[in-house]
Design a protein around this motif. Structure first.
Motif, short mmCIF file in Angstrom:
data_model
loop_
_atom_site.label_atom_id
_atom_site.label_comp_id
_atom_site.label_asym_id
_atom_site.label_seq_id
_atom_site.Cartn_x
_atom_site.Cartn_y
_atom_site.Cartn_z
N LEU A 1 0.83 -1.21 0.00
CA LEU A 1 0.00 0.00 0.00
C LEU A 1 0.87 1.26 0.00
O LEU A 1 0.55 2.25 -0.68
CB LEU A 1 -0.92 0.00 1.22
CG LEU A 1 -2.13 -0.92 1.17
CD1 LEU A 1 -2.86 -0.91 2.50
CD2 LEU A 1 -3.09 -0.50 0.05
N TYR B 1 -6.03 -3.98 -8.97
CA TYR B 1 -6.79 -2.75 -8.75
C TYR B 1 -8.29 -3.04 -8.75
O TYR B 1 -8.81 -3.74 -9.61
CB TYR B 1 -6.46 -1.72 -9.84
CG TYR B 1 -5.07 -1.14 -9.73
CD1 TYR B 1 -4.88 0.16 -9.28
CD2 TYR B 1 -3.96 -1.90 -10.09
CE1 TYR B 1 -3.61 0.70 -9.17
CE2 TYR B 1 -2.68 -1.37 -9.98
CZ TYR B 1 -2.51 -0.07 -9.53
OH TYR B 1 -1.24 0.45 -9.44
N ASP C 1 -12.73 0.11 -5.27
CA ASP C 1 -12.72 0.60 -3.88
C ASP C 1 -11.44 0.22 -3.14
O ASP C 1 -11.41 0.23 -1.91
CB ASP C 1 -13.93 0.08 -3.12
CG ASP C 1 -13.94 -1.44 -3.05
OD1 ASP C 1 -13.20 -2.08 -3.83
OD2 ASP C 1 -14.69 -1.99 -2.21
N GLY C 2 -10.40 -0.14 -3.87
CA GLY C 2 -9.15 -0.49 -3.21
C GLY C 2 -8.34 -1.49 -4.01
O GLY C 2 -8.24 -1.37 -5.25
N CYS D 1 -7.52 -4.77 0.59
CA CYS D 1 -6.87 -3.59 1.18
C CYS D 1 -7.50 -2.31 0.67
O CYS D 1 -7.90 -2.21 -0.50
CB CYS D 1 -5.38 -3.56 0.84
SG CYS D 1 -4.47 -5.03 1.29
N LYS D 2 -7.57 -1.33 1.55
CA LYS D 2 -7.96 0.02 1.17
C LYS D 2 -7.01 0.99 1.84
O LYS D 2 -6.72 0.86 3.03
CB LYS D 2 -9.38 0.33 1.63
CG LYS D 2 -10.48 -0.49 1.00
CD LYS D 2 -11.83 -0.09 1.57
CE LYS D 2 -12.95 -0.97 1.04
NZ LYS D 2 -14.26 -0.60 1.65
N LEU D 3 -6.52 1.94 1.08
CA LEU D 3 -5.73 3.02 1.65
C LEU D 3 -6.69 4.15 1.98
O LEU D 3 -7.23 4.81 1.09
CB LEU D 3 -4.65 3.48 0.67
CG LEU D 3 -3.72 4.58 1.17
CD1 LEU D 3 -2.96 4.13 2.42
CD2 LEU D 3 -2.73 4.97 0.09
N LEU D 4 -6.93 4.37 3.26
CA LEU D 4 -7.93 5.36 3.69
C LEU D 4 -7.35 6.76 3.73
O LEU D 4 -8.05 7.74 3.45
CB LEU D 4 -8.47 4.97 5.07
CG LEU D 4 -9.07 3.55 5.17
CD1 LEU D 4 -9.50 3.28 6.61
CD2 LEU D 4 -10.24 3.40 4.21
N PHE E 1 -5.21 2.63 6.96
CA PHE E 1 -5.60 1.67 5.94
C PHE E 1 -6.53 0.62 6.54
O PHE E 1 -6.71 0.52 7.76
CB PHE E 1 -4.37 0.99 5.33
CG PHE E 1 -3.43 0.42 6.36
CD1 PHE E 1 -3.58 -0.87 6.84
CD2 PHE E 1 -2.40 1.20 6.87
CE1 PHE E 1 -2.71 -1.38 7.78
CE2 PHE E 1 -1.53 0.69 7.82
CZ PHE E 1 -1.69 -0.60 8.29
N ASP E 2 -7.12 -0.14 5.63
CA ASP E 2 -8.04 -1.22 5.99
C ASP E 2 -7.48 -2.51 5.42
O ASP E 2 -7.23 -2.62 4.22
CB ASP E 2 -9.43 -0.93 5.42
CG ASP E 2 -10.47 -1.97 5.82
OD1 ASP E 2 -10.24 -3.16 5.54
OD2 ASP E 2 -11.51 -1.59 6.37
N GLN F 1 -9.10 -1.64 10.51
CA GLN F 1 -8.50 -0.33 10.25
C GLN F 1 -7.29 -0.14 11.16
O GLN F 1 -7.38 -0.29 12.38
CB GLN F 1 -9.53 0.78 10.46
CG GLN F 1 -10.62 0.79 9.42
CD GLN F 1 -11.41 2.07 9.41
OE1 GLN F 1 -10.98 3.10 9.93
NE2 GLN F 1 -12.59 2.05 8.80
#
Length: 667
Positions: A467, A522, A525-526, A538-541, A550-551, A556
């Motif tokens: 990430l 990709y 939403d993440g 994964c999500k970079l918040l 991140f998630d 989180q």
């Protein structure tokens, strides 16, 4: 009170003295070597004078020059700090003769306690209990060996004039005594200019408990309670606390009064520490030595008493009475000190050198204190002790102080060299330390848990690193678009687009287990990050200056990610992890040279060559001994073989990585 003082020291103790001097309105004169020209203590002082080259013998140990500078600047007194000339009776006497106040005890008191063997004899006459041992002047190796047999193994060889673990060796077998004696004598001579040693019975499970004493010129003497300094490596302290865990009021009084009696017996004035060995098996305590100076760990005493011991030193040296009497001193709460060093615990705490590329610390407050002589960008050099800082915390009780220490250690961010921060965090959290079950063998006994073998970085950590890399790719793409004449060019896109394929990016890392690959797919939403068969959503918040929110699979979390050269430093879950970043196309796969066991691990001086050319040696046999950063380091044979050439001789300086011996292992 003095108008101006000279501080005959460097690093964090010089900065510490300057802090109190400024509070009292006293001007300060710093001194420095060529290696310390940009040091923090130089910049904090009102003025600073150059002493000479980096080596202490050519700078900080030049007593005559220090006195000359004090006279030239109008300094009325000299504060010696600790180490260097702080316990040198000749320097104290020279200050007195020159009309400059030595902020410490009289030369006679230093002389009385400066020799460990003479001090033992003095305490024996004063009926202070001593550990069985030999403290005589006759240093004939044969006599010392006979005395050792009388005492019984294991024994501890100690430099008579020393401290700080220099010239100190544990000997468990008769056949090792001669070699360990020679090594102790070399270290003692190099560190203190005196190779005299004493030999004592080595207690197998002792605690190191010391009493802070203070005496004035009006025959008043008090003790400011005790510190437990049992957690040590290489006979040097790394964790200290006050008060000592499990100390009864009666035992505290007994040890405090014994310490004051020892101070009175030698006409002591100023700050001093009487060190005792407390036998955990019998509860008995024995006099070990007296340090006739301020101790490194004095801040924990200050935290539990609310007193400034440097201010006490200055007032007593100026002829004032002690600020408080014994009945006015009280313990409030609990304090811990962790010494943060540039060293590698996995390599037997080998000191490290290099630049502090990043140095971020916990927020200082009334309950968190940091004493340090360095700032970000400074260098830890091979010439002096590799301490980066002392982290001191206070709590209402020991559990509260432990919680605060664990939190504070987790907030350190140091990049550029190896440190002991993770080791300290593991030690503070270990059940033995947390429950107060401490003794000087704690680290050795729990070494496997405190210094675990390096393991492959987990999939979660690789996902976090991925990430961070994806955020960096996006940032660089945005920068290219802003600077481009064609912002819509696909070369400025960071979406992982592939012709006739799903959008993805392949990321390459390297850790102790080898090369690691993360495939980032990709999604709107993440990302789905695929690592060795496992898929992690994964999500970079949020990302700001290397701090990621991140998630990971619905959790989180936050992490600090710092780039340094080709390294990615991850500070997450309270620990520091390092990954190498590489591009297999651009970087290649250079093989690392693992034959470094015959190379100098750091800059140093050859102090002993233990083999000759043409000699056959066994695996693990000592070959050559280096002295670096005040300690000896033995280079051993990585395998059986034939010594074909000695590349360096005793007295020669070597650089880090220099090959020392040619060894043919194919014989």
């Amino acid at each position: 009170m003095f108008d101006k003082i000279l501080i005959a020291n460097r690093g964090e103790i010089a900065c510490r003295v300057i802090h109190t001097a400024k509070k009292l309105g006293i001007r300060t004169v710093a001194v420095y070597s060529e290696a310390d020209a940009q040091a923090r203590h130089v910049k904090l002082a009102d003025e600073a004078w150059l002493l000479g080259p980096a080596a202490p013998k050519a700078s900080y140990l030049l007593g005559d020059k220090l006195i000359e500078i004090a006279k030239a600047t109008g300094a009325q007194a000299i504060h010696p700090g600790y180490g260097f000339l702080s316990e040198n009776e000749e320097f104290a006497a020279a200050c007195e003769a020159a009309g400059v106040v030595f902020i410490g005890p009289p030369a006679s008191s230093i002389a009385a306690m400066g020799s460990k063997s003479a001090a033992k004899q003095l305490m024996e006459r004063a009926l202070v209990p001593l550990v069985p041992g030999y403290h005589g002047d006759d240093q004939d190796p044969a006599l010392l060996a006979r005395e050792t047999e009388r005492i019984g193994f294991p024994v501890l060889i100690k430099a008579s004039a020393g401290g700080g673990g220099k010239g100190m060796k544990i000997v468990e077998r008769a056949e090792d005594f001669a070699a360990q004696l020679a090594s102790a004598q070399r270290e003692a001579l190099a560190s203190f200019g005196d190779d005299k040693v004493l030999v004592e019975k080595y207690l197998t499970k002792p605690r190191h408990v010391e009493i802070q004493v203070f005496a004035d010129q009006h025959e008043n003497c008090v003790y400011l309670f005790e510190r437990d300094c049992s957690v040590q490596r290489r006979h040097q302290k790394v964790l200290e606390e006050a008060p000592a865990p499990g100390m009864s009021e009666e035992r505290r009084r007994q040890m405090g009064e014994a310490a004051c009696n020892a101070a009175r017996a030698i006409g002591y004035v100023g700050a001093g520490t009487v060190e005792f060995i407390l036998d955990t098996l019998t509860g008995e305590f024995y006099f070990m030595e007296m340090n006739t100076r301020l101790q490194v760990e004095h801040p924990v005493t200050e935290m539990i008493t609310g007193q400034d011991l440097v201010e006490w030193q200055l007032r007593v040296a100026d002829g004032e009475r002690l600020p408080l009497l014994q009945e006015e001193l009280h313990i409030h709460g609990h304090a811990l000190e962790a010494r943060i060093y540039a060293e590698d615990p996995a390599k037997d705490f080998l000191p490290a050198i290099g630049h502090l590329h990043v140095l971020r610390t916990p927020q200082v407050s009334q309950t968190i204190r940091i004493d340090s002589g360095v700032v970000e960008g400074d260098e830890i050099s091979p010439y002096y002790d590799p301490m980066i800082a002392k982290l001191i915390v206070w709590g209402e009780d020991r559990p509260a102080a432990l919680r605060r220490m664990r939190q504070a250690l987790s907030e350190y961010r140091i990049v550029g060299l190896t440190t002991n921060v993770d080791f300290l965090a593991t030690t503070v959290a270990h059940p033995a330390f947390a429950t107060g079950n401490v003794d000087t063998g704690l680290i050795a006994r729990h070494r496997a848990e405190l210094i675990p073998a390096e393991q492959a970085v987990s999939h979660d950590l690789l996902a976090i690193a991925s990430l961070a890399e994806l955020a960096e790719i996006t940032r660089l793409a945005a920068l290219r678009r802003a600077q481009s004449n064609d912002p819509t060019s696909p070369w400025n896109d960071a979406a992982g687009w592939r012709l006739n394929e799903a959008t993805h990016t392949e990321l390459h890392f390297r850790d102790t287990s080898g090369d690691r690959i993360a495939l980032a797919h990709y999604r709107c939403d993440g990302f789905i990050i695929e690592i060795e068969g496992e898929s992690i959503a994964c999500k970079l918040l949020q990302e700001s200056h290397g701090q990621l929110r991140f998630d990971l699979n619905g959790r989180q979390l936050t992490a600090d990610v710092i780039r340094h050269e080709n390294e990615l430093h991850l500070f997450v879950f309270g620990r520091h992890h390092v990954l190498q970043r590489f591009d297999p196309v651009l970087d290649g796969l250079d093989e690392q040279d693992d034959t470094g066991s015959l190379r100098a691990p750091m800059p140093g001086t050859v102090v002993a060559v233990l083999v000759t050319a043409g000699q056959t040696v066994e695996k693990g046999q000592p070959l050559i001994v280096l002295e670096a950063m005040k300690m000896e380091h033995t280079i051993a044979a990585p395998a059986a073989g034939l010594v074909t050439e000695l590349l360096y001789q005793v007295g020669e300086r070597v650089n880090e990585g220099t090959e020392l011996i040619l060894l043919n292992t194919e014989t």
